[in-house]
Design a protein around this motif. Structure first.
Motif, PDB file in Angstrom:
ATOM      1  N   MET A 152       0.822  -0.863  -0.521  1.00  0.00           N
ATOM      2  CA  MET A 152      -0.067   0.117   0.128  1.00  0.00           C
ATOM      3  C   MET A 152       1.277   1.004   0.077  1.00  0.00           C
ATOM      4  N   ASN A 153       1.390   1.123   0.777  1.00  0.00           N
ATOM      5  CA  ASN A 153       2.886   2.043   0.925  1.00  0.00           C
ATOM      6  C   ASN A 153       3.582   2.771  -0.275  1.00  0.00           C
ATOM      7  N   VAL A 154       3.878   1.765  -0.837  1.00  0.00           N
ATOM      8  CA  VAL A 154       4.887   2.191  -2.806  1.00  0.00           C
ATOM      9  C   VAL A 154       3.484   2.361  -3.246  1.00  0.00           C
ATOM     10  N   PHE A 155       2.485   1.901  -3.183  1.00  0.00           N
ATOM     11  CA  PHE A 155       1.929   2.880  -3.992  1.00  0.00           C
ATOM     12  C   PHE A 155       1.114   4.390  -3.941  1.00  0.00           C
ATOM     13  N   LEU A 156       0.841   4.352  -2.526  1.00  0.00           N
ATOM     14  CA  LEU A 156       0.995   5.867  -2.454  1.00  0.00           C
ATOM     15  C   LEU A 156       1.864   6.450  -2.206  1.00  0.00           C
ATOM     16  N   VAL A 157       3.139   5.969  -2.434  1.00  0.00           N
ATOM     17  CA  VAL A 157       3.948   7.197  -2.979  1.00  0.00           C
ATOM     18  C   VAL A 157       4.443   7.840  -3.672  1.00  0.00           C
ATOM     19  N   ILE A 158       4.465   6.478  -4.375  1.00  0.00           N
ATOM     20  CA  ILE A 158       4.893   6.533  -6.191  1.00  0.00           C
ATOM     21  C   ILE A 158       3.150   7.662  -6.828  1.00  0.00           C
ATOM     22  N   PRO A 159       3.793   8.931  -7.009  1.00  0.00           N
ATOM     23  CA  PRO A 159       3.423   9.770  -8.148  1.00  0.00           C
ATOM     24  C   PRO A 159       2.768   9.408  -8.887  1.00  0.00           C
ATOM     25  N   GLN A 160       1.064   9.120  -9.035  1.00  0.00           N
ATOM     26  CA  GLN A 160      -0.343   9.114 -10.076  1.00  0.00           C
ATOM     27  C   GLN A 160       0.166   9.260 -11.625  1.00  0.00           C
ATOM     28  N   LEU A 161      -0.117  10.469 -11.232  1.00  0.00           N
ATOM     29  CA  LEU A 161       0.209  10.900 -12.951  1.00  0.00           C
ATOM     30  C   LEU A 161       1.527  10.270 -13.655  1.00  0.00           C
ATOM     31  N   PRO A 162       2.128  10.854 -13.513  1.00  0.00           N
ATOM     32  CA  PRO A 162       3.439   9.679 -14.125  1.00  0.00           C
ATOM     33  C   PRO A 162       3.362   8.704 -13.997  1.00  0.00           C
ATOM     34  N   LEU A 163       2.495   7.575 -13.289  1.00  0.00           N
ATOM     35  CA  LEU A 163       3.059   5.699 -13.502  1.00  0.00           C
ATOM     36  C   LEU A 163       1.668   5.715 -13.936  1.00  0.00           C
ATOM     37  N   LEU A 164       0.465   6.112 -14.354  1.00  0.00           N
ATOM     38  CA  LEU A 164      -0.436   5.906 -14.810  1.00  0.00           C
ATOM     39  C   LEU A 164       0.115   6.397 -16.890  1.00  0.00           C
ATOM     40  N   VAL A 165       1.088   8.079 -16.725  1.00  0.00           N
ATOM     41  CA  VAL A 165       1.561   7.621 -18.474  1.00  0.00           C
ATOM     42  C   VAL A 165       2.499   6.615 -18.389  1.00  0.00           C
ATOM     43  N   VAL A 166       3.700   5.755 -17.839  1.00  0.00           N
ATOM     44  CA  VAL A 166       4.425   5.062 -17.816  1.00  0.00           C
ATOM     45  C   VAL A 166       3.511   3.695 -18.167  1.00  0.00           C
ATOM     46  N   ALA A 167       2.025   3.109 -17.822  1.00  0.00           N
ATOM     47  CA  ALA A 167       1.767   2.402 -17.474  1.00  0.00           C
ATOM     48  C   ALA A 167       0.564   2.364 -18.911  1.00  0.00           C
ATOM     49  N   SER A 168      -0.112   3.422 -18.891  1.00  0.00           N
ATOM     50  CA  SER A 168      -0.927   3.364 -20.252  1.00  0.00           C
ATOM     51  C   SER A 168       0.523   3.316 -22.002  1.00  0.00           C
ATOM     52  N   ALA A 169       2.037   3.332 -21.282  1.00  0.00           N
ATOM     53  CA  ALA A 169       2.426   3.487 -22.522  1.00  0.00           C
ATOM     54  C   ALA A 169       3.342   2.108 -23.194  1.00  0.00           C
ATOM     55  N   TYR A 170       3.184   1.219 -21.954  1.00  0.00           N
ATOM     56  CA  TYR A 170       3.589   0.055 -21.489  1.00  0.00           C
ATOM     57  C   TYR A 170       2.357  -1.183 -21.496  1.00  0.00           C
ATOM     58  N   LEU A 171       1.628  -0.582 -21.768  1.00  0.00           N
ATOM     59  CA  LEU A 171       0.378  -1.904 -21.399  1.00  0.00           C
ATOM     60  C   LEU A 171      -0.389  -2.405 -23.255  1.00  0.00           C
ATOM     61  N   PRO A 172       0.226  -3.714 -23.207  1.00  0.00           N
ATOM     62  CA  PRO A 172      -0.570  -3.748 -24.559  1.00  0.00           C
ATOM     63  C   PRO A 172      -2.098  -3.924 -25.072  1.00  0.00           C
ATOM     64  N   VAL A 173      -2.855  -3.897 -23.635  1.00  0.00           N
ATOM     65  CA  VAL A 173      -4.118  -2.984 -25.010  1.00  0.00           C
ATOM     66  C   VAL A 173      -4.983  -1.570 -24.171  1.00  0.00           C
ATOM     67  N   HIS A 174      -5.380  -1.107 -24.936  1.00  0.00           N
ATOM     68  CA  HIS A 174      -5.672  -0.128 -25.202  1.00  0.00           C
ATOM     69  C   HIS A 174      -7.284   0.192 -25.082  1.00  0.00           C
ATOM     70  N   GLY A 175      -8.045   1.389 -25.466  1.00  0.00           N
ATOM     71  CA  GLY A 175      -9.223   1.395 -25.296  1.00  0.00           C
ATOM     72  C   GLY A 175      -9.675   1.673 -23.569  1.00  0.00           C
ATOM     73  N   GLY A 176     -10.823   1.595 -23.647  1.00  0.00           N
ATOM     74  CA  GLY A 176     -11.610   1.462 -22.481  1.00  0.00           C
ATOM     75  C   GLY A 176     -11.146   0.614 -21.419  1.00  0.00           C
ATOM     76  N   ALA A 177     -10.944  -0.807 -22.245  1.00  0.00           N
ATOM     77  CA  ALA A 177     -10.195  -2.208 -20.638  1.00  0.00           C
ATOM     78  C   ALA A 177      -8.943  -1.673 -20.425  1.00  0.00           C
ATOM     79  N   GLY A 178      -8.545  -0.990 -21.512  1.00  0.00           N
ATOM     80  CA  GLY A 178      -6.526  -0.922 -20.577  1.00  0.00           C
ATOM     81  C   GLY A 178      -6.925   0.655 -20.172  1.00  0.00           C
ATOM     82  N   MET A 179      -7.548   1.346 -19.906  1.00  0.00           N
ATOM     83  CA  MET A 179      -8.448   2.273 -19.356  1.00  0.00           C
ATOM     84  C   MET A 179      -8.550   1.693 -17.343  1.00  0.00           C
TER      85      MET A 179
END
Length: 329
Positions: A152-179
């Motif tokens: 929990m603390n790891v996910f709370l400490v990491i800034p959410q927006l940069p984590l979202l940007v990185v995850a969306s760039a490398y996630l193979p699933v796009h569209g609504g399911a990827g979001m």
């Protein structure tokens, strides 16, 4: 004197037995003055709050507009050149058109489908994951609590927006399911932390200890004894996760990290930014999708006010006291 009093009683009253002294219960069904309630009591209690009533009406209008979008407009949200480009709002085009001649009103009501779906799905999955991790960590304690607490603390400490940007760039699933996958993974820790603390305060209560002594399993104690006492907290967590998901989805789409070929409120804002509508004075291209996001979030916040009327007994006592004083007066 007794005989004289007896003669003064009418003959009809002398012959009639007194039903009030009968102890044997009647076999005939008692006629109750109350009819069966068609609406549950918690719904009435929720809608008795003015903020919750306004919020429920606003949200219902938005959801119904998204469901019955084909009945509200005949325009194709992706129809290029169906109208003149860059038209201001008019009776023929309520929200105007963009540079390609696409109808903004059609885009807003059709785009509500994906935005609301992402928000509701992330809210349900995020609260489920928060409930599972937070309640198990709070009830079991020990090394399980330490391990899950560290996650929990790891996910709370990491800034959410940069984590979202990185995850969306490398996630193979796009569209609504990827979001939905990205926002669920990155947005569950806050609710889990709150549920963990609430479980700490409930696990030492008498009813939980009685269930433990009677030999109930851990899963049954957690999900059948502790969980029902946190329904209002779960609903509030769902609402705020819903709000955060709508914000995050629109932000990612606006930055171009989503699927720009899909239709949502975020993609409308993305194309409005790409076409520099703010510089050209075409305010309707970004005001109406932004207003749809704002109204949806406002309706959810208003509904959350009404949840206090259910979860806080003091509010109900104050209301009952006011109604009693009116009847007495």
């Amino acid at each position: 004197m007794q005989v004289q009093n007896r003669t003064n009683i009418p003959e009809r009253e002398q012959a009639a037995p007194r039903a009030a002294i009968s102890i044997t219960p009647s076999l005939a069904p008692a006629k109750s003055g109350r009819r069966r309630q068609l609406v549950p009591g918690w719904v009435k209690l929720l809608l008795s709050n003015h903020f919750a009533l306004v919020g429920a009406i606003m949200l219902a209008i938005i959801v119904l507009a998204a469901i019955f979008a084909p009945l509200l407009t005949s325009q194709d949200p992706n129809g290029l050149g169906n109208n003149n480009p860059s038209l201001s709002p008019s009776p023929s085009n309520w929200f105007g058109t963009n540079h390609q001649g696409e109808d903004i009103f059609a885009q807003v009501i059709y785009g509500a489908r994906l935005s609301l779906f992402v928000g509701a799905a992330v809210g349900a999955l995020g609260v489920s994951l928060s409930c599972l991790v937070g309640m198990l960590a709070g009830y079991l304690g020990g090394w399980v609590d330490e391990g899950l607490g560290m996650v929990m603390n790891v996910f709370l400490v990491i800034p959410q927006l940069p984590l979202l940007v990185v995850a969306s760039a490398y996630l193979p699933v796009h569209g609504g399911a990827g979001m939905v996958i990205i926002l669920t993974i990155t947005g569950w820790a806050w609710g889990a932390r709150v549920l963990r603390a609430q479980t700490y305060s409930l696990k030492n209560r008498d009813f939980v200890q009685a269930a433990y002594v009677s030999g109930e399993s851990t899963w049954r104690i957690v999900f059948f004894e502790i969980l029902p006492n946190m329904i209002s907290l779960l609903v509030s967590s769902f609402i705020f996760t819903f709000i955060g998901a709508i914000f995050a989805e629109a932000s990612l789409e606006f930055l171009g990290f989503g699927d720009i070929n899909t239709m949502s409120w975020g993609t409308i804002l993305y194309w409005a930014q790409q076409q520099s509508t703010l510089l050209t004075g075409e305010w309707w291209c970004f005001v109406f999708p932004g207003l749809a996001i704002a109204l949806t979030i406002t309706s959810l916040v208003f509904i959350n006010y009404g949840i206090d009327a259910i979860s806080n007994p003091r509010l109900r006592l104050v209301k009952i006291a006011k109604q009693y004083r009116k009847k007495v007066a």
